[in-house]
Design a protein around this motif. Sequence first.
Motif, PDB file in Angstrom:
ATOM      1  N   MET A   1      10.099  -5.717   2.889  1.00 25.55           N
ATOM      2  CA  MET A   1       9.650  -5.939   4.279  1.00 25.55           C
ATOM      3  C   MET A   1       9.347  -7.418   4.473  1.00 25.55           C
ATOM      4  O   MET A   1       8.670  -8.009   3.652  1.00 25.55           O
ATOM      5  CB  MET A   1       8.384  -5.107   4.497  1.00 25.55           C
ATOM      6  N   ASP A   3       8.227 -10.650   7.226  1.00 28.44           N
ATOM      7  CA  ASP A   3       7.637 -11.035   8.507  1.00 28.44           C
ATOM      8  C   ASP A   3       8.349 -12.277   9.045  1.00 28.44           C
ATOM      9  O   ASP A   3       8.019 -12.793  10.091  1.00 28.44           O
ATOM     10  CB  ASP A   3       6.144 -11.319   8.276  1.00 28.44           C
ATOM     11  N   PHE A 105      10.562  -4.388  15.046  1.00 36.27           N
ATOM     12  CA  PHE A 105       9.324  -3.589  15.056  1.00 36.27           C
ATOM     13  C   PHE A 105       8.117  -4.510  14.881  1.00 36.27           C
ATOM     14  O   PHE A 105       8.032  -5.287  13.934  1.00 36.27           O
ATOM     15  CB  PHE A 105       9.434  -2.569  13.913  1.00 36.27           C
ATOM     16  N   SER A 107       3.643  -4.595  15.396  1.00 35.90           N
ATOM     17  CA  SER A 107       2.419  -3.836  15.689  1.00 35.90           C
ATOM     18  C   SER A 107       1.219  -4.746  15.464  1.00 35.90           C
ATOM     19  O   SER A 107       1.338  -5.813  14.848  1.00 35.90           O
ATOM     20  CB  SER A 107       2.338  -2.590  14.802  1.00 35.90           C
ATOM     21  N   GLU A 110      -1.334  -4.053  10.142  1.00 31.19           N
ATOM     22  CA  GLU A 110      -0.391  -3.396   9.230  1.00 31.19           C
ATOM     23  C   GLU A 110      -0.503  -1.881   9.272  1.00 31.19           C
ATOM     24  O   GLU A 110       0.292  -1.175   8.677  1.00 31.19           O
ATOM     25  CB  GLU A 110      -0.663  -3.857   7.777  1.00 31.19           C
ATOM     26  N   ASP A 112       0.011   0.536  11.466  1.00 30.13           N
ATOM     27  CA  ASP A 112       1.072   1.378  12.043  1.00 30.13           C
ATOM     28  C   ASP A 112       2.286   1.449  11.109  1.00 30.13           C
ATOM     29  O   ASP A 112       2.883   2.508  10.929  1.00 30.13           O
ATOM     30  CB  ASP A 112       1.445   0.845  13.434  1.00 30.13           C
ATOM     31  N   ARG A 113       2.636   0.308  10.518  1.00 33.04           N
ATOM     32  CA  ARG A 113       3.762   0.290   9.576  1.00 33.04           C
ATOM     33  C   ARG A 113       3.449   1.181   8.370  1.00 33.04           C
ATOM     34  O   ARG A 113       4.276   1.985   7.945  1.00 33.04           O
ATOM     35  CB  ARG A 113       4.032  -1.145   9.114  1.00 33.04           C
ATOM     36  N   ARG A 114       2.244   1.048   7.846  1.00 35.68           N
ATOM     37  CA  ARG A 114       1.877   1.835   6.656  1.00 35.68           C
ATOM     38  C   ARG A 114       1.843   3.327   6.965  1.00 35.68           C
ATOM     39  O   ARG A 114       2.258   4.150   6.151  1.00 35.68           O
ATOM     40  CB  ARG A 114       0.509   1.396   6.127  1.00 35.68           C
ATOM     41  N   GLU A 117       5.244   4.582   7.020  1.00 34.40           N
ATOM     42  CA  GLU A 117       5.763   4.686   5.642  1.00 34.40           C
ATOM     43  C   GLU A 117       5.275   5.967   4.978  1.00 34.40           C
ATOM     44  O   GLU A 117       6.041   6.678   4.344  1.00 34.40           O
ATOM     45  CB  GLU A 117       5.339   3.466   4.809  1.00 34.40           C
ATOM     46  N   TRP A 127      13.836   5.496   6.643  1.00 35.45           N
ATOM     47  CA  TRP A 127      13.144   4.417   7.362  1.00 35.45           C
ATOM     48  C   TRP A 127      14.075   3.871   8.458  1.00 35.45           C
ATOM     49  O   TRP A 127      15.162   3.383   8.153  1.00 35.45           O
ATOM     50  CB  TRP A 127      12.770   3.319   6.358  1.00 35.45           C
ATOM     51  N   HIS A 133       9.285  -6.500   9.955  1.00 40.70           N
ATOM     52  CA  HIS A 133       8.125  -6.035  10.725  1.00 40.70           C
ATOM     53  C   HIS A 133       7.280  -7.256  11.025  1.00 40.70           C
ATOM     54  O   HIS A 133       7.034  -8.091  10.146  1.00 40.70           O
ATOM     55  CB  HIS A 133       7.294  -5.027   9.923  1.00 40.70           C
ATOM     56  N   ASN A 135       3.643  -8.538  12.116  1.00 45.07           N
ATOM     57  CA  ASN A 135       2.234  -8.201  12.279  1.00 45.07           C
ATOM     58  C   ASN A 135       1.674  -9.137  13.352  1.00 45.07           C
ATOM     59  O   ASN A 135       1.412 -10.314  13.109  1.00 45.07           O
ATOM     60  CB  ASN A 135       1.524  -8.402  10.932  1.00 45.07           C
TER      61      ASN A 135
END
Length: 188
Positions: A1, A3, A105, A107, A110, A112-114, A117, A127, A133, A135
């Motif tokens: 992932m 950023d 994506f 959010s 972190e 919402d991503r977690r 997952e 996925w 992603h 943040n």
Amino acid sequence: MTDIVETPPAYWLVIDLEATCCNDGQFPRDEMEIIEIGAVIADSKTFQPIDEFQTFVRPVRHLTLTDFCKELTGIEQANVDSAIGFTKAMARLTEWMAGYPDAIFCSWGEYDRRQFERDCAFHDVAWPFGNRHVNLKQRYTERFALKRGEGFGDALRKHNLTFEGRPHRGIDDARNIVRMLPIIFEQK
Ligand code: AMP
Ligand code: MG
């Protein structure tokens, strides 16, 4: 992932999730499950919202929402009882996102991503967001050189914005996060 976004996408995909929760240790955090997906596509140049997706999701581990969860989110038991399951919700979200293939994506934080997952792993759902992603809380913190991350409500207030809708409802949270995009990304 990652950023790192070298080429800005045409769209930001802002997602905010609500999940089963409790305030008295009734069940562990890693058993939280998504009960609402709120998503807004925003144009990355104008920051205007251009499309939305919302669904409630029926949990499978803790089927009865706690009073705390209902009060926090405003989500009622009937909303989740009549909702589709996670796998179907992700299929619908993925179909909707296909209209915006290069959206990234994002959010606030972190969480919402977690949570995605965890739920994707539990339900064996592939996925759907690629490997990027953003943040937004971290971007905001960096942009304003804050010493520590700020809650979303505080960040809005600091920029003289009033939350529109109901805090802790996924779709309303996502819409309000979109209102912060120009503050986070606009070139000064
Ligand atoms: P939010 O996007 O801030 O509404 O939070 C997402 C989810 O995190 C909520 O649906 C809850 O499951 C959980 N959550 C948020 N705030 C709390 C809290 N104060 N105590 C327990 N869980 C929380
Ligand atoms: Mg929320």
